[in-house]
Design a protein around this motif. Structure first.
Motif, mmCIF file in Angstrom:
data_model
loop_
_atom_site.group_PDB
_atom_site.id
_atom_site.type_symbol
_atom_site.label_atom_id
_atom_site.label_comp_id
_atom_site.label_asym_id
_atom_site.label_seq_id
_atom_site.Cartn_x
_atom_site.Cartn_y
_atom_site.Cartn_z
ATOM 1 N N ASP A 11 0.724 -1.245 0.074
ATOM 2 C CA ASP A 11 0.127 0.054 -0.036
ATOM 3 C C ASP A 11 0.966 1.308 -0.052
ATOM 4 O OD1 ASP A 11 1.063 -0.363 2.558
ATOM 5 O OD2 ASP A 11 -0.993 -0.019 3.652
ATOM 6 N N ALA A 12 2.103 1.102 -0.099
ATOM 7 C CA ALA A 12 3.180 2.230 -0.005
ATOM 8 C C ALA A 12 3.356 2.839 -1.404
ATOM 9 C CB ALA A 12 4.225 2.008 0.592
ATOM 10 N N ARG A 13 2.845 2.011 -2.425
ATOM 11 C CA ARG A 13 3.544 2.276 -3.861
ATOM 12 C C ARG A 13 2.527 3.644 -4.111
ATOM 13 N NH1 ARG A 13 1.862 -3.371 -6.517
ATOM 14 N NH2 ARG A 13 -0.096 -2.953 -5.467
ATOM 15 N N ALA A 14 3.304 4.371 -5.178
ATOM 16 C CA ALA A 14 2.555 5.372 -5.901
ATOM 17 C C ALA A 14 1.305 5.004 -6.684
ATOM 18 C CB ALA A 14 3.585 6.481 -6.468
ATOM 19 N N ARG A 15 0.296 5.867 -6.886
ATOM 20 C CA ARG A 15 -1.062 5.243 -7.474
ATOM 21 C C ARG A 15 -1.063 6.131 -8.594
ATOM 22 N NH1 ARG A 15 -3.809 1.850 -4.252
ATOM 23 N NH2 ARG A 15 -3.638 1.712 -2.222
ATOM 24 N N GLU A 16 -1.675 5.811 -9.709
ATOM 25 C CA GLU A 16 -2.163 6.485 -10.836
ATOM 26 C C GLU A 16 -3.534 7.191 -10.454
ATOM 27 O OE1 GLU A 16 -0.776 7.149 -13.513
ATOM 28 O OE2 GLU A 16 1.021 5.719 -13.152
ATOM 29 N N ARG A 17 -3.729 8.657 -10.977
ATOM 30 C CA ARG A 17 -4.952 9.040 -10.850
ATOM 31 C C ARG A 17 -6.091 8.229 -11.420
ATOM 32 N NH1 ARG A 17 -5.560 15.392 -11.278
ATOM 33 N NH2 ARG A 17 -7.020 14.972 -9.695
ATOM 34 N N LEU A 18 -7.295 8.110 -10.994
ATOM 35 C CA LEU A 18 -8.303 7.718 -11.611
ATOM 36 C C LEU A 18 -9.286 8.616 -12.245
ATOM 37 C CD1 LEU A 18 -9.583 5.372 -8.553
ATOM 38 C CD2 LEU A 18 -8.430 4.491 -10.629
ATOM 39 N N ASP A 19 -9.991 8.356 -13.526
ATOM 40 C CA ASP A 19 -10.647 9.063 -14.205
ATOM 41 C C ASP A 19 -12.142 8.948 -13.874
ATOM 42 O OD1 ASP A 19 -12.638 9.878 -16.631
ATOM 43 O OD2 ASP A 19 -10.613 10.858 -16.945
#
Length: 247
Positions: free
Chosen positions: A95-103
């Motif tokens: 859960d520490a990974r960078a996330r992409e933004r959702l559309d």
């Protein structure tokens, strides 16, 4: 042990003042014992199908394994499931990974897609969880008697197919609680959507885990409880009802 999630029973259907015998499918409800490295871990209420997927999703969602590489084996023997894990090690938690933004439009598409496919995957009983990719593609689904177990099963199916759960979207039935949110965060799921209200602890857990929680009333109306900053395109709807015409 039975592998089918349903059993058929005789019933009496009353419609328009007439009663007639029918056969109806109902979900099988079984207590599944889960053992991790030889030790009893949990007793889960589940249908008897996809128990390997349940074990994978449970191990990742409960933080026992960081990824599928930590799961050495899963063996199913009747109503008991035996999981063998690697010894705990260091590293960056899932859960520490960078996330992409959702559309936002993709999230609405997921809801519309779910409603279109509902008659085929959800006959009207029990709980469901459906996993979509960040771009709206269907990845897996599960139906069962417990909303936590169906989320773990749906997640486990994605993992067993060789795909990653990073930045995926889970659409679930029933109230979203903190257990579901924490499991989603550990697995890398970016958003949890449901037609039901979330609990207060779910919202607090989502805020600390940077998870989007969204309740949808229709494919064109929703309420975002947290994680708005992780959704792109939402600025288009500011100061307007979230009812995009023509969707």
């Amino acid at each position: 042990m039975e592998s089918s999630p349903t059993a058929s029973y005789e019933a009496v259907e009353v419609v328009g003042g007439r009663a007639q015998p029918v056969r109806m499918d109902v979900l099988r409800d079984r207590r599944i014992g889960l053992y991790v490295n030889g030790e009893f871990s949990a007793s889960l209420s589940s249908t008897p199908d996809s128990l390997e997927s349940l074990a994978y999703g449970y191990a990742i969602g409960e933080g026992m394994a960081r990824d599928v590489g930590d799961i050495l084996s899963v063996e199913v023997h009747g109503d008991k499931v035996y999981v063998r894990l690697k010894p705990p090690s260091g590293g960056v938690p899932t859960d520490a990974r960078a996330r992409e933004r959702l559309d936002i439009r993709s999230l609405f598409y997921d809801i519309l897609h779910l409603q279109e496919m509902a008659p085929a995957i959800y006959p009207g009983h029990g709980h469901f969880s459906v996993i979509f990719s960040a771009y709206g593609g269907l990845m897996s689904y599960a139906v069962g008697v417990d909303r936590h177990c169906v989320l773990w099963k749906a997640a486990g199916k994605v993992l067993l197919s060789g795909h990653c759960l990073s930045d995926t979207v889970a659409v679930c039935s029933g109230p979203v609680d903190s257990t579901m949110v924490e499991a989603a965060a550990r697995a890398g799921i970016a958003a949890v959507l449901s037609p039901a209200l979330p609990t207060d602890r779910a919202i607090e857990s989502a805020r600390s885990g940077h998870i989007v929680i969204m309740r949808f009333e229709s494919p064109a109306r929703a309420c975002i409880y947290c994680g708005e900053e992780a959704i792109s395109g939402i600025e288009f709807y500011r100061d307007r009802l979230m009812q995009p015409a023509g969707w």
